[in-house]
Motif scaffolding. Structure first.
Motif, PDB file in Angstrom:
ATOM      1  N   THR A  48      31.788  17.460  57.547  1.00  0.00           N
ATOM      2  CA  THR A  48      32.996  17.077  56.715  1.00  0.00           C
ATOM      3  C   THR A  48      33.964  18.099  56.146  1.00  0.00           C
ATOM      4  OG1 THR A  48      31.757  15.070  55.893  1.00  0.00           O
ATOM      5  CG2 THR A  48      33.519  15.429  54.743  1.00  0.00           C
ATOM      6  N   LYS A  52      37.819  18.052  57.222  1.00  0.00           N
ATOM      7  CA  LYS A  52      38.767  18.047  56.082  1.00  0.00           C
ATOM      8  C   LYS A  52      39.674  19.362  56.199  1.00  0.00           C
ATOM      9  CE  LYS A  52      36.821  16.199  52.001  1.00  0.00           C
ATOM     10  NZ  LYS A  52      36.220  16.421  50.883  1.00  0.00           N
ATOM     11  N   GLU A  86      34.642   9.338  56.331  1.00  0.00           N
ATOM     12  CA  GLU A  86      33.292   8.593  56.412  1.00  0.00           C
ATOM     13  C   GLU A  86      33.500   7.691  55.394  1.00  0.00           C
ATOM     14  OE1 GLU A  86      30.153  11.126  55.335  1.00  0.00           O
ATOM     15  OE2 GLU A  86      28.576   9.578  55.549  1.00  0.00           O
ATOM     16  N   ASP A 162      35.070  10.869  61.019  1.00  0.00           N
ATOM     17  CA  ASP A 162      33.988  11.227  60.232  1.00  0.00           C
ATOM     18  C   ASP A 162      32.886  10.304  59.918  1.00  0.00           C
ATOM     19  OD1 ASP A 162      32.527  12.956  58.692  1.00  0.00           O
ATOM     20  OD2 ASP A 162      33.630  13.268  57.028  1.00  0.00           O
TER      21      ASP A 162
END
Lengths: 320, 253
Positions: A48, A52, A86, A162
């Motif tokens: 992640t 990002k 996510e 994600d």
């Protein structure tokens, strides 16, 4: 042109009174245009964080990244990226139609273009029935479809997803898998993280494995799995009990089904010696099957190697 | 365009939120309830109604600015709605300004509704509503804009609870900045005196926006004072918004 390129991309999180957490370390990655790239790793491996950084939600501590040659910190880069976080959250008080309209406006699309986007996405993602219901009461599967629609507003060439299948039921997962295959056919570049290896195997061209913030391996799945022999299954018949036990010492494991004896040899050398002895001792060879490693086995081995290779990160994690 | 999209969305979120209506209900109750205090002070009921109406406008407006403002950015990070927004091809300052404008529009509606209700009630009781009453409402709105800018700055920096406490302190001390200057003699030549004087010059004097007593008692306020106060508020607001934009620009979300 490469869709994604990163150079020594790193991210540290400093916390007062705690050890610095190295979430991502010196990531050097290339993802080609039209490629479907699966980014694998356990929870906390840095997947992640990488995503990002690519979507410019956080700033790198050092290093950099480009998408289609544009620095990810620029607006030009963000125009080329569709991002699905996510378990995406959207404004609960909006309906899917209003949500797509809102994101269309953020992209600078005019009213006609926004209506066209809605028509196209509603059909592709089957949003028609839920078009005017508030997102508040939606199931995870419905939210994920809205999330995909949001990521696809403006038709970006690169989709960064994600954990797109996490938390979904089998039907939801199949829908998302089919959608990803459809996008691959549409020549989109897909970069997605996952820890569900079965899904990855079915849709990816290439994978990268991340262990504790470090990229330990990248490559085509068949190449990664093809380089390692996970053992050889040797099936024999016509051996008495004493001979079976004598040969079994060299096998990793063995079992007997009726008059067939199944040996699993750790490699081909041991398997060949077993075959020679089976013939020498009056037995008969029934089957000789080299076994390929599954992605899961490969992944687990990489985890173990990665853990052994980076003991300092373990110490840091323990400290934090 | 993008700022307006964010602003409209912020406005829509608040309009669909029940909390706003609860606050408006209590504000209406306090305006209508002010008559009760009017009965106690014989012959003063119109003044009391005007005074309490303007006071409740300020208090409920501040409550909205604090509760909505301090959670505005934080909530978006916490609920992760921000992820898909700032990954769009937009500047981060557009998000902050959009949020601010949306909240400003909500406060404008709230103050307008409350002013309208209060004016109607005063006239119903046989009183007169003059220009000064509306100017007092305008300055209250102006004060709310300043507090909202501070609330958004806090929202970009800290959690809603801590942010709300800080903004509330800002509101309280902003109304009593004089205490930082009128210090007892034993503070003379101390470091504390310099620090407190520094705070006096740093915190905006929110009492400047308060012409409630003048409006209730129909004491004239000069146009120059009104213009000066509007400019004073606008400058502070712009400064606080600039800080909020800078804080958010570098923030990892």
């Amino acid at each position: 042109m490469e869709a994604i390129v990163t150079q020594n991309l790193s991210k540290d999180y400093k916390q007062v009174g705690k050890a610095t957490v190295h979430s991502l370390r010196d990531l050097n990655l290339q993802v080609g245009e039209h490629e479907v790239f699966g980014f694998l790793g356990r929870n906390g491996a840095g997947k992640t964080t990488t995503i990002k950084l690519l979507c410019s939600l956080i700033k790198p501590t050092s290093g950099g990244a480009q998408v289609f040659g544009e620095n990810v910190r620029t607006r030009a880069a963000r125009r080329l990226i569709g991002y699905l976080p996510e378990q995406p959250y959207f404004y609960e008080y909006l309906t899917p139609r209003e949500t797509i309209d809102f994101y269309g406006r953020l992209q600078g699309l005019d009213a006609t273009a926004r209506r066209n986007e809605w028509d196209k996405l509603a059909e592709l993602l089957d949003l028609g029935e839920i078009a005017d219901r508030r997102i508040k009461g939606f199931s995870k599967g419905m939210r994920q479809r809205v999330g995909f629609a949001v990521a696809m507003v403006g038709d970006p060439p690169l989709l960064i997803l994600d954990e797109p299948m996490s938390g979904l039921d089998p039907i939801g997962r199949r829908q998302i898998r089919e959608l990803m295959l459809h996008l691959r056919d549409q020549k989109k570049t897909l970069f997605f993280s996952s820890h569900v290896l079965g899904d990855v195997e079915q849709v990816c061209d290439r994978v990268g494995i991340l262990v504790q913030g470090r990229l330990t391996r990248t490559g085509r799945i068949d190449m990664l799995l093809g380089t390692e022999c996970a053992g050889v299954e040797v099936v024999a018949a016509g051996l008495d009990d004493a001979t079976q036990k004598a040969l079994a010492g060299r096998a990793e494991r063995y079992h007997v089904v009726e008059d067939h004896i199944f040996f699993v040899a750790p490699d081909q050398e041991v398997a060949n010696s077993l075959v020679r002895d089976i013939h020498r001792l009056g037995g008969r060879l029934v089957e000789y099957t080299p076994m390929k490693e599954t992605l899961e086995e490969y992944f687990m081995r990489e985890q173990d190697n990665g853990n052994a290779a980076t003991p300092d990160t373990q110490a840091q994690e323990a400290a934090s | 365009m993008r700022i307006i999209a964010v602003a409209q969305n912020t406005f829509r979120e608040a309009i669909r939120d029940k909390v706003l209506y609860v606050l408006l209900f209590f504000a209406a109750v306090s305006i209508f309830g002010s008559k009760a205090l009017g009965w106690i002070s014989i012959g003063q009921d119109i003044k009391i109604v005007k005074d309490i109406s303007l006071a409740s406008m300020s208090v409920f407006g501040v409550l909205i600015a604090i509760f909505v403002g301090t959670s505005l950015v934080y909530k978006e990070i916490d609920k992760r709605t921000l992820y898909t927004i700032i990954s769009q091809p937009m500047h981060r300052f557009e998000f902050i300004l959009g949020k601010y404008l949306g909240l400003m529009a909500i406060l404008a509606v709230v103050v307008t509704v409350m002013t309208g209700v209060a004016a109607f009630y005063v006239m119903l009781l046989g009183g007169e509503v003059d220009r000064l009453f509306f100017l007092a409402a305008l300055l209250t709105f102006w004060k709310l804009l300043l507090i909202t800018a501070f609330a958004i700055l806090m929202s970009a920096l800290t959690s809603p609870i801590l942010g709300a406490l800080i903004v509330f302190s800002f509101y309280v001390f902003g109304h009593a900045t004089g205490i930082f200057l009128d210090l007892p003699p034993h503070f003379d030549d101390t470091v504390a005196k310099h620090i407190l004087e520094g705070i006096y010059y740093l915190i905006p004097n929110l009492a400047n926006f308060d012409i409630r007593a003048e409006a209730a008692n129909e004491v004239a306020v000069s146009g120059a004072y009104i213009l000066w106060t509007l400019a004073y508020g606008a400058l502070y607001t712009a400064f606080l918004l600039l800080l909020a934009i800078l804080a958010f620009e570098e923030k990892d979300v």
